[in-house]
Motif scaffolding. Structure first.
Motif, PDB file in Angstrom:
ATOM      1  N   ASP A  84       0.867  -1.176   0.000  1.00 50.45           N
ATOM      2  CA  ASP A  84       0.000   0.000   0.000  1.00 50.45           C
ATOM      3  C   ASP A  84       0.901   1.222   0.000  1.00 50.45           C
ATOM      4  OD1 ASP A  84      -2.524   1.359   0.068  1.00 50.45           O
ATOM      5  OD2 ASP A  84      -2.225   1.758   2.202  1.00 50.45           O
ATOM      6  N   THR A  85       0.331   2.370  -0.375  1.00 50.71           N
ATOM      7  CA  THR A  85       1.106   3.613  -0.354  1.00 50.71           C
ATOM      8  C   THR A  85       0.299   4.703   0.338  1.00 50.71           C
ATOM      9  OG1 THR A  85       0.241   4.362  -2.508  1.00 50.71           O
ATOM     10  CG2 THR A  85       2.256   3.063  -2.546  1.00 50.71           C
ATOM     11  N   GLU A  86       1.016   5.644   0.935  1.00 50.29           N
ATOM     12  CA  GLU A  86       0.403   6.874   1.432  1.00 50.29           C
ATOM     13  C   GLU A  86       1.079   8.037   0.715  1.00 50.29           C
ATOM     14  OE1 GLU A  86      -2.194   6.499   3.200  1.00 50.29           O
ATOM     15  OE2 GLU A  86      -1.879   4.403   3.748  1.00 50.29           O
ATOM     16  N   GLN A 141       4.063   0.761   2.281  1.00 46.41           N
ATOM     17  CA  GLN A 141       3.907  -0.260   3.306  1.00 46.41           C
ATOM     18  C   GLN A 141       3.962  -1.641   2.649  1.00 46.41           C
ATOM     19  OE1 GLN A 141       1.827   2.663   2.776  1.00 46.41           O
ATOM     20  NE2 GLN A 141       0.129   2.212   4.146  1.00 46.41           N
ATOM     21  N   TYR A 186      -2.214   2.778  11.442  1.00 45.82           N
ATOM     22  CA  TYR A 186      -3.148   2.817  10.324  1.00 45.82           C
ATOM     23  C   TYR A 186      -2.475   2.339   9.037  1.00 45.82           C
ATOM     24  CZ  TYR A 186      -5.458   4.517   6.233  1.00 45.82           C
ATOM     25  OH  TYR A 186      -5.985   4.575   4.986  1.00 45.82           O
ATOM     26  N   ASP A 221      -3.360  -1.264   6.698  1.00 47.31           N
ATOM     27  CA  ASP A 221      -3.786  -1.310   5.295  1.00 47.31           C
ATOM     28  C   ASP A 221      -3.151  -2.451   4.505  1.00 47.31           C
ATOM     29  OD1 ASP A 221      -5.695   0.634   5.293  1.00 47.31           O
ATOM     30  OD2 ASP A 221      -4.524   2.144   4.234  1.00 47.31           O
TER      31      ASP A 221
HETATM   32 MN    MN Z   1      -3.440   3.232   2.894  1.00 45.40          MN
END
Ligand code: MN
Length: 205
Positions: free
Chosen positions: A23-25, A40, A150, A154
């Motif tokens: 996943d990425t933010e 992530q 968080y 994810d």
């Molecule tokens: Mn995310």
């Protein structure tokens, strides 16, 4: 179950072989404007790794790059279209082959229009995840423990979700169609970056 935090790259050799959840933010939803802040990763064994990039990063990250570009490692995403575009734009990598739990959900959970990660994890796995930190500042010098938790959550459930979704895709005879959609996803992300973000090139109109 530990969340490991790293700056600028993944350490070598921290992941078990096999599929990895990604996943990425980012700073926002417009990929060329809103920089990639965190990637992530989970190998599904219980730990999560967060790789944070500073402003102005060159995203060299040789260890992370090798994992993302490995054609023998399946990458599990939830709404991979967005993550694939961010990774392509900032790292120059097509992080495939792809499995997307959102696409799988759309193909088999036709009794609902609720395909968010929180809803999927609740219905298929009976777990509750918080989405409170989703819209937060991922670009600051320090990430809070709530942000780290968080970000890790994810990727925490994607292996288990895949197992459940695969059973249903097989049951409903839609695995082949799902695979074709997964295979197309890097190209859909490329269309987003190339100027067709919300245009359906398959539609008549
Ligand atoms: Mn995310």
């Amino acid at each position: 179950m530990t969340v490991h935090f790293h700056e600028e790259d993944l350490p070598a050799g921290v992941l078990a072989p096999g599929p990895i959840a990604i996943d990425t933010e980012t700073m926002g939803l417009i990929t060329p404007r809103d920089r990639l802040c965190v990637v992530q990763i989970s190998d599904g064994k219980g730990d999560e790794h967060l790789v944070r990039f500073k402003p102005g990063s060159d995203y060299a990250a040789p260890n992370l790059r090798a994992v993302l570009a490995d054609p023998d490692r399946l990458k599990l995403y939830h709404f991979g279209r967005f993550d694939l575009a961010a990774i392509k734009h900032y790292m120059g990598i097509v992080a495939a082959p792809v499995y997307c739990t959102k696409i799988a959900s759309r193909l088999i959970r036709t009794y609902t229009d609720r395909h968010g990660l929180k809803e999927l994890v609740r219905e298929l796995l009976g777990q509750d995840i918080s989405k409170q930190q989703q819209s937060s500042d991922w670009g600051g010098p320090v990430l809070s423990d709530a942000q780290k938790d968080y970000a890790a959550s994810d990727v925490r459930y994607l292996h288990a979700l895949k197992a459940e979704l695969d059973k249903r895709l097989i049951r409903e005879g839609r695995m082949e169609l799902a695979q074709a959609c997964f295979d197309f996803l890097p190209h859909r992300a490329e269309l987003d970056l190339a100027g067709w973000p919300e245009i359906d090139i398959f539609s008549h109109m």
